[in-house]
Design an enzyme around this catalytic site. Structure first.
Site, PDB file in Angstrom:
ATOM      1  N   SER A 140      -0.852   1.318   5.752  1.00  0.00           N
ATOM      2  CA  SER A 140       0.286   0.915   5.453  1.00  0.00           C
ATOM      3  C   SER A 140       1.168   2.303   5.372  1.00  0.00           C
ATOM      4  CB  SER A 140       0.586   0.190   4.236  1.00  0.00           C
ATOM      5  OG  SER A 140       1.787   0.057   3.654  1.00  0.00           O
ATOM      6  N   TYR A 153      -2.265  -1.216  -4.570  1.00  0.00           N
ATOM      7  CA  TYR A 153      -2.035  -1.098  -3.072  1.00  0.00           C
ATOM      8  C   TYR A 153      -1.850   0.063  -2.310  1.00  0.00           C
ATOM      9  CZ  TYR A 153      -0.261  -2.712   1.475  1.00  0.00           C
ATOM     10  OH  TYR A 153      -0.186  -3.072   2.904  1.00  0.00           O
TER      11      TYR A 153
END
Length: 267
Positions: A140, A153
């Site tokens: 990401s 995350y």
């Protein structure tokens, strides 16, 4: 087609980016084994794919025994070979390091980082026997630049980038390529659910929230999952035979920007 004769395992294959990747790789000729924690979404994706060689395996990538079973299912589907692994399964709990629930922190690391390690570890012997292969880890932009309030995350996705590069070094001599893709905002069920916070703060609709989070991106839009799938198909193919250890941003140019200059954008 460019993936004819190849077999792919895709984790998180039941929704969003994973489903789009599955449909693209199958469309490009690969046999595809879909892996996820829920049978229903996996079966829906399989039913949407005309390719006859599509398998489903319900498994949790954070559980070693499940991973071994999923890899075995992919190898069986491929008639003894495995060529492509896409580590896409991921979760994104909210919270800074101070207020993130410890259980959610551990779950994020287990799914987003340990999971790809376990899948890769189980797959490597089969990739080696197939003469090499391609592992694509879906990281990401949060793995390259931290997102406010997404500690678990961001940290897990940053770790996935290093796992990718470490494995590229260690297994390059075996002809196994490891690459990471770092999407920005992509319109998926997961990102749409995250827009609830934007709507709570600013009002508006789902479409206006997606427009707001992407307005400072050079392309000024979010991605469609099929756009990420196209990149994965390239990295899985022989067209990318000399690409390994790369960290490819698919973010519309967002990580190019220095936030301190955004106030001057319209000048």
């Amino acid at each position: 087609m460019k993936l004819d004769g190849k077999t792919a395992l895709i984790t998180g294959g039941g929704t969003g980016i994973g489903a789009a990747i599955a449909q693209r790789l199958a469309g490009d000729g690969a046999a595809v084994c879909l892996v996820g924690r829920r049978d229903g979404p996996l079966e829906e994706v399989r039913a949407s794919m005309p390719h006859e060689r599509v398998g489903v395996c319900v498994a949790d990538v954070s559980i070693p025994a499940d991973v071994d079973r999923a890899v075995a299912a992919a190898v069986e589907l491929g008639g003894g070979r495995l060529d492509i692994v896409v580590n896409n399964a991921g979760i994104g709990p909210l919270g800074s390091i101070e207020d993130c629930d410890l259980g959610e922190w551990n779950d994020a690391l287990a799914v987003n980082l340990t999971g790809p390690m376990l899948v890769s570890r189980a797959a490597i012997p089969h990739l080696r026997r197939s003469g090499g292969g391609s592992v694509i880890n879906i990281s990401s932009v949060a793995g390259r630049r931290p997102f406010p309030g997404l500690a678990a995350y961001s940290v897990s996705k940053a770790g996935l980038i290093m796992l990718t590069q470490q494995a590229a070094v260690d297994y390059g001599p075996d002809g196994i390529r490891f690459n990471a893709v770092c999407p920005g905002w992509v319109r998926t069920p997961m990102s749409e659910s995250e827009m609830a916070t934007v709507i709570d703060i600013h009002g508006g609709t789902l479409d206006s929230a997606l427009a707001r989070v992407s307005r400072d991106t050079p392309l000024q839009r979010v991605a469609d999952p099929s756009e990420i799938a196209g990149i994965v198909s390239f990295l899985a193919s022989d067209d990318a035979s000399f690409v390994s250890g790369d960290v490819l941003a698919a973010d519309g140019g967002s990580t190019l920007l220095d936030v301190s200059t955004l106030a001057f954008r319209d000048q």
